[in-house]
Design an enzyme around this catalytic site. Sequence first.
Site, PDB file in Angstrom:
ATOM      1  N   TYR A   1     -52.657 -19.106  52.385  1.00 18.74           N
ATOM      2  CA  TYR A   1     -52.168 -19.670  51.119  1.00 18.74           C
ATOM      3  C   TYR A   1     -53.261 -20.468  50.382  1.00 18.74           C
ATOM      4  O   TYR A   1     -54.360 -20.610  50.877  1.00 18.74           O
ATOM      5  CB  TYR A   1     -50.870 -20.446  51.302  1.00 18.74           C
ATOM      6  CG  TYR A   1     -50.852 -21.743  52.079  1.00 18.74           C
ATOM      7  CD1 TYR A   1     -51.984 -22.393  52.507  1.00 18.74           C
ATOM      8  CD2 TYR A   1     -49.620 -22.340  52.384  1.00 18.74           C
ATOM      9  CE1 TYR A   1     -51.910 -23.589  53.189  1.00 18.74           C
ATOM     10  CE2 TYR A   1     -49.540 -23.535  53.076  1.00 18.74           C
ATOM     11  CZ  TYR A   1     -50.697 -24.162  53.465  1.00 18.74           C
ATOM     12  OH  TYR A   1     -50.621 -25.346  54.138  1.00 18.74           O
ATOM     13  N   GLU A   2     -52.943 -20.906  49.201  1.00 17.96           N
ATOM     14  CA  GLU A   2     -53.889 -21.624  48.325  1.00 17.96           C
ATOM     15  C   GLU A   2     -55.163 -20.804  48.104  1.00 17.96           C
ATOM     16  O   GLU A   2     -56.267 -21.331  48.081  1.00 17.96           O
ATOM     17  CB  GLU A   2     -54.227 -23.007  48.910  1.00 17.96           C
ATOM     18  CG  GLU A   2     -53.047 -23.881  49.286  1.00 17.96           C
ATOM     19  CD  GLU A   2     -52.003 -24.029  48.176  1.00 17.96           C
ATOM     20  OE1 GLU A   2     -52.336 -23.730  47.020  1.00 17.96           O
ATOM     21  OE2 GLU A   2     -50.868 -24.406  48.481  1.00 17.96           O
TER      22      GLU A   2
END
Lengths: 606, 606
Positions: free
Chosen positions: B449-450
């Site tokens: 993620y991110e």
Amino acid sequence: MPSYRAPVKDWLFILHDLLHVEALRHLPGFAELTPDLTVAVIEAAAKFHEEVLHPINQSADAEGARFTDGQVRTPAGYREAWAAYRAAKWHCLSLAESLGGGGLPPVMSVPVSEMRAATGHSFSMYSSFCTPAASMLAALAPDWIRTHVVPRLSAGDWTATMGMTEPQAGTDLRQITTRATPQADGTWRINGRKIFISGGDHDLTDNIIHIVLAKVPDDDGRLPAGLSSVNVFLVSKRMIDPSTGALGERNGVYARSIEHKMGIEGSATCALDFEDAVAWRIAGAEGRGTAANMAPMFHLMNYARVGTAVSGIGYAEIARQNAADYARERRSGRAASASRASTDSADPIIAHADVRRLLLESAAFAEGARAGALRAALLQSIAQLEPEEAKREAAADMLEILTPVMKAFFTDRGFDAAVACQQVFGGHGYIKDYGVEQFVRNVRVAQIYEGANGIQAADLVHRKLFAHGGRPWRNFAGAIAGFIDRHRDDAALDRYTVPLDEALRRLDRVVASLRTTDPAQGGYAEVASYDVLTAVGIVYLGWIWAEVVAVVTGGAECQFLDENMRARKLVLADVWMQRQLPLVDSLCRRIESGNSGLLSIPAELI
Amino acid sequence: MPSYRAPVKDWLFILHDLLHVEALRHLPGFAELTPDLTVAVIEAAAKFHEEVLHPINQSADAEGARFTDGQVRTPAGYREAWAAYRAAKWHCLSLAESLGGGGLPPVMSVPVSEMRAATGHSFSMYSSFCTPAASMLAALAPDWIRTHVVPRLSAGDWTATMGMTEPQAGTDLRQITTRATPQADGTWRINGRKIFISGGDHDLTDNIIHIVLAKVPDDDGRLPAGLSSVNVFLVSKRMIDPSTGALGERNGVYARSIEHKMGIEGSATCALDFEDAVAWRIAGAEGRGTAANMAPMFHLMNYARVGTAVSGIGYAEIARQNAADYARERRSGRAASASRASTDSADPIIAHADVRRLLLESAAFAEGARAGALRAALLQSIAQLEPEEAKREAAADMLEILTPVMKAFFTDRGFDAAVACQQVFGGHGYIKDYGVEQFVRNVRVAQIYEGANGIQAADLVHRKLFAHGGRPWRNFAGAIAGFIDRHRDDAALDRYTVPLDEALRRLDRVVASLRTTDPAQGGYAEVASYDVLTAVGIVYLGWIWAEVVAVVTGGAECQFLDENMRARKLVLADVWMQRQLPLVDSLCRRIESGNSGLLSIPAELI
């Protein structure tokens, strides 16, 4: 739900075009391994695993095995799958026909093991000891067990387990405290607790045969500290009448709980209590002493290591298939590489070079290791059956090296491949829908069980490389050097054989240094062991890939290689040579550093 | 249940003895960073995370967030923990005091981020956007939002989310189809579906502020294909009266489901439907155009990347602590190394060299990366606050490199460390009891993620290394070369600076080759990107470890270093130098191979 297409053509290419299994037709059981038979067996196995096991694989792990009222219940679909599975003899394909098995050479079980891991790892844990236990018992057990137990295992009427671990004793079997007390009638009584027993209880069959390690007390009734008193026993879940084989009442072995695990949740991992369980001792073949006492268990453990190694390949294969399918569909961004094809606003992510890296590294491992595993299975047959002693010995030596290397390296890279392919899915790989996170959680156990991978490295460095005066390593390195020599004048192969030669020589020097280092600095070899094992694995598959190139470019006709496969194999060979072989030098530099601080730091500062 | 002891002394050593934070006292907010304050803040944070978050961490993930009747319910204990958490302002320690935050420089938030990941990753997902959203809105939003929204976020009355991903659009934001329709009153209406929204709904606060990307249709009502029409909007779960800030009725944003995930199951990952939701546009600071439109979101994303990087350290730390404790207790086998101490029949497994390898590699990463992360946080302050422009520029350049490198490399190595420490437990690491498998499942998401780690590598190679005519890389490599130069006459440091110098020069040549390669072969740099990023990460921590050695052997007094820490730091520096730096050459060889086959193989053959 993930999809699965068994790599049937790859197995056939490896068997017939790469390894020339026909050349072994002088060995018992090999004459029938014509393409007619291998195609039929592998295609049937593929159909079964694709259509019967794979569809229930995700739901079974989601449901998990359950433990209620002292009884394990397997997930929905397992009972029906087991009926079909045992009817087709997929659990005992390589067990001798005389024992009720399929009678095919072990090399034919390797594809089945790979498919089984990819499509039904949890399911397979219930039956994985049927063949090794039947084979071991047929060799070492009393007559009535050969008559009444072995056929039930090969028929899949019963399953078998291997009971070694206890709460305080894992790898170190000297510490087990399960006690075996001799009885006047020649039987024994077992008392103690075993843990981590896969399939220790279940509802698939009426009976379960537990092969259990226990200590025989000395004359004062004390359990000796060491390994010498450890013996192997058979404990049947239900009593067996030795004269008729009929099942009687419940024996004193009880499942007390099952573990909640990171993965393979459809497999029941049991804590078993033995409470005055009636047992029969299984003696080693060659007289007395620790080695003889433990021989039956080593028999089982070696089987388990090879099967575990192959599971790493299965996970790499199914994870890569699903990730490649996803990457061909999913569109995101514009690729910088020449591989982008479309004029759409977004390319399929398979056009991105970094996505290709993840997929092709996984594929280069899976297909190289697949060939490596089949080769090892042929070596197993040669080591047992070859009439010429020198060939038997050379094959056995290779296997000494390859068994721990394949167990650890193949499962490490299988895990890495599953993680890499999960990464291809982005956030969709972290949620359960696509099923790829299940592969990561499941394959992780293969690095841990059947001898944690660090134990395999210690086995390689301390027991295998330098056994028989260093003969195994000489034979292993010599086989690769021989291949390189035979192709020294083949300029088209230089880009493969030159780096392979460089890596092999580099590794050979480091292996020699392990042997000559002052044993008082024992930690030098011990801390080097994992890097050595990894480097041996990389070089082994480097050899395999060079051989693949030699075959697909060599001009001889290949029966099972189309143009697409040929192009693909050449790329995968490049990927292994360009991206894996360079690591060997770094691993050697690590080893040569001596890792002094790591060895000397006091435990309380770690 | 796992244990956790926050590494308080290490943070203090890094802040005061290694990085000399006192030397920055001319910057706003730094004068107060005396040991009195840093000790008090870090000890208080440690106590909170050890005693409040950690005890509910395992049970919360086991219970998971639940979605019933259109409403997310957080696990037991979260509501109470949140009340204490926001009261202590742990969610906004570095937000300006004028905005209701703790007012401390960002470097003081790094220890809190690390503890938060180790003891309450799932919990932290609900509040992780409070500070970045408050800070961004304070800079860019209309007055009424500054007055009525920002203080509620800093007080923790409300939380915030970041809404970018849609089912068909992840990294590639050009593909989003959420539509923002302007209204006569200056507000907008949002329609569309967002997925993977962490904390998109929950029961911890009365309201949630969603920062959402949506496209503004052109005059014909069509959504333009590219990024230029993407703008940032604020959607409040409940309507807000702009004049009083009072909460009104429900806005048109609804959680439809939560994901079932591999890990961080206490965090609700929501699919959110926007149905004529009332929204306010948040404009970039500098006029119009894509960069300005997207500026608010980049603000949030950079925050998220640094916090994610640090989570890798937190997992390496807690996994290593628990594995080391286990390895000091668990006895198995006899160690070959000189480190074995006892005459008992079995040594604690920490005496085994290969177990030490797993533990100390994890520790060398965690402690090196911890110093690396604090250094980056200081660079952040320098880049914003330093009066001298050249220093600001140099710091900003370093951050250009370090932000993607830390996000990807720290989470990769955090995952590796969690896996390595799980391995120390053997089978006990695979079952849920010890809690270590939870670390592996949870930290895995940080690589995804991110901005998936492959995206970070692309960002590094395509946007960062050669920005401003290549200045960032020159400044990065120059800083390390400067350190090496300053210590060229220090013979005691040679064993660190010589291999560091070698690795840096090797990498510098490869980076130059990326720049000079024919752009028509765009794939060369793209496929190299991940290896480049990894090599930069290894060299960065190599520099850190060389500096640590220079400090602990340099003769100047250290306030926060006892003899045990000193001995340990020297060993960890050796571990990094001996075992990680050698990899740089292999990574460079991979890159130089060109990976030609990988780039050219047709997608359908992968």
